[in-house]
Structures are given as C-alpha cells and as structure tokens.
Enzyme design. Structure first.
Site, PDB file in Angstrom:
ATOM      1  N   ASP A 110       0.792  -1.240   0.000  1.00 50.90           N
ATOM      2  CA  ASP A 110       0.000   0.000   0.000  1.00 50.90           C
ATOM      3  C   ASP A 110       0.823   1.289   0.000  1.00 50.90           C
ATOM      4  O   ASP A 110       0.266   2.368   0.145  1.00 50.90           O
ATOM      5  CB  ASP A 110      -0.991   0.047   1.182  1.00 50.90           C
ATOM      6  CG  ASP A 110      -2.228  -0.788   0.906  1.00 50.90           C
ATOM      7  OD1 ASP A 110      -2.438  -1.165  -0.274  1.00 50.90           O
ATOM      8  OD2 ASP A 110      -2.985  -1.053   1.858  1.00 50.90           O
TER       9      ASP A 110
ATOM     10  N   LYS B 140       3.392   1.124  -4.899  1.00 48.18           N
ATOM     11  CA  LYS B 140       4.261   0.541  -5.936  1.00 48.18           C
ATOM     12  C   LYS B 140       3.541   0.421  -7.284  1.00 48.18           C
ATOM     13  O   LYS B 140       4.089   0.791  -8.317  1.00 48.18           O
ATOM     14  CB  LYS B 140       4.743  -0.868  -5.503  1.00 48.18           C
ATOM     15  CG  LYS B 140       5.561  -0.873  -4.229  1.00 48.18           C
ATOM     16  CD  LYS B 140       5.998  -2.276  -3.835  1.00 48.18           C
ATOM     17  CE  LYS B 140       4.851  -3.177  -3.394  1.00 48.18           C
ATOM     18  NZ  LYS B 140       4.164  -2.729  -2.168  1.00 48.18           N
ATOM     19  N   THR B 141       2.328  -0.114  -7.241  1.00 46.23           N
ATOM     20  CA  THR B 141       1.608  -0.338  -8.490  1.00 46.23           C
ATOM     21  C   THR B 141       1.165   0.984  -9.113  1.00 46.23           C
ATOM     22  O   THR B 141       1.263   1.184 -10.325  1.00 46.23           O
ATOM     23  CB  THR B 141       0.410  -1.276  -8.244  1.00 46.23           C
ATOM     24  OG1 THR B 141       0.906  -2.473  -7.640  1.00 46.23           O
ATOM     25  CG2 THR B 141      -0.297  -1.630  -9.541  1.00 46.23           C
TER      26      THR B 141
ATOM     27  N   HIS C 198       3.713  -9.342  -0.694  1.00 45.85           N
ATOM     28  CA  HIS C 198       5.013  -9.572  -0.085  1.00 45.85           C
ATOM     29  C   HIS C 198       5.562 -10.966  -0.436  1.00 45.85           C
ATOM     30  O   HIS C 198       6.737 -11.111  -0.779  1.00 45.85           O
ATOM     31  CB  HIS C 198       4.858  -9.414   1.421  1.00 45.85           C
ATOM     32  CG  HIS C 198       6.123  -9.605   2.169  1.00 45.85           C
ATOM     33  ND1 HIS C 198       7.225  -8.800   1.974  1.00 45.85           N
ATOM     34  CD2 HIS C 198       6.470 -10.515   3.102  1.00 45.85           C
ATOM     35  CE1 HIS C 198       8.185  -9.217   2.768  1.00 45.85           C
ATOM     36  NE2 HIS C 198       7.767 -10.252   3.467  1.00 45.85           N
TER      37      HIS C 198
HETATM   38  P1  GDP Z   1       1.104  -1.109  -3.505  1.00 41.19           P
HETATM   39  O1  GDP Z   1       0.460  -2.106  -2.598  1.00 41.19           O
HETATM   40  O2  GDP Z   1       2.432  -0.661  -2.959  1.00 41.19           O
HETATM   41  O3  GDP Z   1       1.186  -1.551  -4.935  1.00 41.19           O
HETATM   42  O4  GDP Z   1       0.177   0.227  -3.462  1.00 41.19           O
HETATM   43  P2  GDP Z   1      -0.916   0.743  -4.503  1.00 41.19           P
HETATM   44  O5  GDP Z   1      -0.290   1.332  -5.712  1.00 41.19           O
HETATM   45  O6  GDP Z   1      -1.935  -0.317  -4.695  1.00 41.19           O
HETATM   46  O7  GDP Z   1      -1.531   1.958  -3.666  1.00 41.19           O
HETATM   47  C1  GDP Z   1      -2.114   1.782  -2.395  1.00 41.19           C
HETATM   48  C2  GDP Z   1      -3.027   2.939  -2.071  1.00 41.19           C
HETATM   49  O8  GDP Z   1      -2.283   4.139  -1.960  1.00 41.19           O
HETATM   50  C3  GDP Z   1      -4.091   3.188  -3.145  1.00 41.19           C
HETATM   51  O9  GDP Z   1      -5.290   3.548  -2.514  1.00 41.19           O
HETATM   52  C4  GDP Z   1      -3.518   4.350  -3.931  1.00 41.19           C
HETATM   53  O10 GDP Z   1      -4.499   5.143  -4.552  1.00 41.19           O
HETATM   54  C5  GDP Z   1      -2.799   5.130  -2.844  1.00 41.19           C
HETATM   55  N1  GDP Z   1      -1.679   5.886  -3.420  1.00 41.19           N
HETATM   56  C6  GDP Z   1      -0.725   5.379  -4.242  1.00 41.19           C
HETATM   57  N2  GDP Z   1       0.134   6.362  -4.614  1.00 41.19           N
HETATM   58  C7  GDP Z   1      -0.279   7.480  -4.002  1.00 41.19           C
HETATM   59  C8  GDP Z   1       0.198   8.839  -4.012  1.00 41.19           C
HETATM   60  O11 GDP Z   1       1.189   9.192  -4.645  1.00 41.19           O
HETATM   61  N3  GDP Z   1      -0.494   9.724  -3.250  1.00 41.19           N
HETATM   62  C9  GDP Z   1      -1.583   9.372  -2.530  1.00 41.19           C
HETATM   63  N4  GDP Z   1      -2.184  10.334  -1.823  1.00 41.19           N
HETATM   64  N5  GDP Z   1      -2.068   8.117  -2.520  1.00 41.19           N
HETATM   65  C10 GDP Z   1      -1.441   7.188  -3.245  1.00 41.19           C
HETATM   66 MG    MG Z   2       0.673  -3.362  -5.769  1.00 36.76          MG
END
Ligand code: GDP
Ligand code: MG
Length: 389
Positions: free
Chosen positions: A21, A24-25, A84
C-alpha cells in the site's frame, strides 16, 4: 506478422519494492503514463498491472507483472509484485534478476516491516543499486515530516550496507502523476532520471553458457510449449539445443520472443519466451532450468552461509536446530531441504551461520548462488551457496 524486437538501447531490469500500500503499483502505472506521453512507452493502467489479465486469461496464476518502457538512453523491463510473498519468490530468489530497484516508501507512513525486509533481501541477493521514491508526497505540506522519513530511509539503507547518504531520494506522487498533474509528472520524470544515472549498466555474462530459470510455462495452441523467464547468463538463438533440468528433457529452441516481439537471438538480462520443440506442457514446470547442454550439473547437497532473519525483520523468534526442514527458494525453484548446522547445532534469529543442506530433489547449484529460506509462507533466512556436494 509481428514486428521483430530491435535492440537499440541497453536493456536493464528494474522493479518496485516496498511495503504493501505504499504505492508501488500506482507508481508503476504513472511511470508508463509519463513515458507514453514522451512517446517512448505504452501506458499500462493500474488494473492491468495489479491483475496481469493476459496471464489470468490463460488460466495461470502468475503473481508478477512486467511492463516495458524506454527512457532516452535505456530500455527497461520493470516488475511489480502484488504481495510480499510474491516479492520474496520472484525478486529475492533472483528470478526477476534486478539490476536495480525503486524502493517505494510512503512519505506519510515511513519505513514499515516489509520496507526493511525488502532492503535486507535485496542486499542479500546482490541488488547493488536502490533509488528511493518517497511516494504520496502530495499528501502532506509538512516538509519536516518528509525530511524525517527521508533520514529514516537513508539510515535503514546505510545499516544494510548501501551508501545511504548518497542514494537518490526523490519525492513523488504516483497518484497525482497518474492524474496528469504537471508538478507530479515532473517528479516521476526526476525519478526516472535518477534511475537512468544512478543504476549502472550491469556486467552481463554473455560468454557463459546459456541459462534460464523457468518462471512460467504456457501452451500456444498449434505451436507447442513455451517457457518464460529472465536469461541469467549467456546467449540463445533459434535452433539452439538445450537441456531442461528438472524435467530431464533435451530439446531445441524453435522460437524466441520478448514482450510479444520475435527475435533470433536473446542474451543475459532479457525477459524472453522460448518455444521448445516436442515438449509436453506438463513435463516442464516453474523451478526447472533451461541451459546449454551439459553446462550445469544438478545436485542435492550444498553448504551455505545463511542469515537468519531476526523477529523484528519478520523472521523467527526462536532458534533453529539441525533437523530443521524449511523450503529453499533457489532461482525459481521451491524445494524442501534438511538443514545440518554442524557442531554448533543451533542458529538464533539475527545470526549468520554456515549450514549443510540436503534438498528433496536435485537442482542446478553453484557457489555464489543466492537463495531464500521460507517457512509457513514467510522468509526466515537469506543465504548464499558456498560449495556444492
Ligand atoms: P502497492 O500495494 O504498494 O502496490 O500500493 P498501490 O499502488 O496499490 O496503492 C495503495 C493505495 O495508496 C491506493 O489507494 C492508492 O491510490 C494510494 N496511493 C498510491 N500512490 C499514491 C500517491 O502518490 N499519493 C496518494 N495520496 N495516494 C497514493
Ligand atoms: Mg501493488
């Protein structure tokens, strides 16, 4: 017919890593969007990265998404893992063969357990260059808070043997860049510039005999069985003879593709699909190794140096003893093994120990090869092969 792959720029493999979260994606999607606008990539939306629908449609669970793009100077294959456990399997075992990584840390949350574990394991498997994306920088006006997070990340990197003081740290917002906000689009461009300049072109082992750890096996109707993965070393050409270790199969490469584009020759570092002549779909599995004939010898027994993760790193809280039987993730293979700790007999979390391992089946092994030790779905150790036999 399909357009052939033309190698015009040096190719590198990178990937996003970091706590769930932290974005990354979203950042991966944003990178493709920024480069699509520059004209050197194709936009891949969040949903396509997170669910990898092409593979899902073929009924294969492949928990890894590859996107490709180009900057002005390089061609990149970029991997993003949904969870993970996928990270551990694909990146940490070396399957993803990362030349560099983008460590994504939420500027709002700071370092979290998986942030620390990914850095530790990246170090263990020899990912020497990390660029930090302090993501979600749009979410706060408190610059001091973000400064603190940056300091914390630099300290973590230093503690794991990276040059924490000089590692590039770029404040970005994947989400706002994806929305087309110019300020944050510029932040993603700055991140890409940092990757271009900070991650060096790795030495490719082109002269070594060909070796590819099998990540996935697919059937292409009317053509036959295809294996996919990243070439660890050497060069392969259409028409080459190869051995499939694990399957005990000798065959010939009858086709080669990268990202859907046919090629006559592929080399170390390339992500490829190999069409194999006369091989049954169920004869080959993830974990097998395709190699130049006679170039590798599979073995069951090896000695290794292993770091046993501490409890706070997500590892065990109790010691392990001779007779311990965890899973060993070696390249793309997942094999059970019996551990012998020699005269000392025990290893405590947080210690680095030498051990002898007897695997449940033969896999190609060699000194210097990195692997992960897993138990009940989590990583409890990271090691390197010292000697085989
Ligand atoms: P991952 O699990 O690392 O791949 O994370 P995701 O890309 O799925 O993002 C997790 C959450 O964080 C989602 O609700 C995104 O919309 C939010 N999010 C991701 N990038 C940003 C950002 O740059 N700013 C904000 N405010 N929220 C973000
Ligand atoms: Mg992801």
């Amino acid at each position: 017919s399909k357009t052939a792959y033309v190698r015009t720029k040096p190719h590198l493999n990178i990937g996003t890593m970091g706590h769930v979260d932290h974005g990354k994606t979203t950042l991966t999607a944003a990178i493709t969007k920024v480069l699509a606008e520059r004209g050197t990539g194709t936009f891949v939306p969040f949903d396509r990265i997170d669910r990898a629908p092409e593979e899902a449609a073929r009924g294969i669970t492949i928990n890894i998404a590859h996107v490709e793009y180009e900057t002005d100077t390089r061609h990149y294959a970029h991997v993003d893992m949904p969870g993970h456990a996928d990270y551990v399997k694909n990146m940490v075992t070396g399957a993803a063969q990362l030349d560099g990584a983008i460590l994504v840390v939420s500027a709002l949350d700071g370092i979290m357990p998986q942030t620390a574990e990914h850095v530790l394991l990246a170090r263990q498997v020899g990912v020497d260059h990390i660029v930090v994306a302090l993501n979600k920088a749009d979410g706060t006006d408190d610059a001091e808070l973000v400064d603190l997070v940056e300091l914390e990340v630099r300290d973590l990197l230093t503690a794991q043997g990276y040059p924490g003081d000089s590692v590039p740290v770029v404040r970005v917002s994947g989400l706002r860049a994806l929305a087309g906000d110019p300020r944050w689009t510029a932040s993603v461009e700055a991140l890409l510039d940092a990757v271009d300049t900070y991650v060096p072109m790795p030495e490719r082992y082109l002269d070594a005999p060909f070796l590819l750890p099998v990540e996935n096996v697919l059937t292409i109707t009317g053509r036959g069985t295809v294996v996919t993965g990243a070439i660890e070393r050497g060069v392969v050409r259409v028409g080459d003879r190869v051995d499939v270790l694990g399957a005990d199969v000798r065959t010939v490469v009858t086709g080669l593709e990268t990202f859907g584009k046919p090629m006559q020759e592929a080399q170390a570092g390339d992500n490829v699909a190999l069409l194999l002549r006369g091989v049954a779909r169920d004869a080959v599995r993830r974990g097998h190794v395709v190699a130049a004939p006679g170039s590798v010898v599979p073995a069951r027994r090896f000695s290794a140096r292993v770091y046993v993760l501490a409890g706070r790193e997500g590892g065990r809280t109790t010691p392990v003893a001779t007779g311990y039987r965890p899973q060993f993730y070696i390249r793309t293979a997942d094999v059970v093994g019996d551990v012998d700790l020699g005269p000392v007999g025990v290893a405590r979390p947080g210690e680095t120990v030498e051990m002898t391992v007897e695997l449940g089946r033969e896999v190609p092994l060699e000194p210097g090869l990195g692997f992960a030790v897993r138990e009940g779905g989590r990583t409890v150790g990271a090691g390197t092969v010292i000697a085989v036999g």
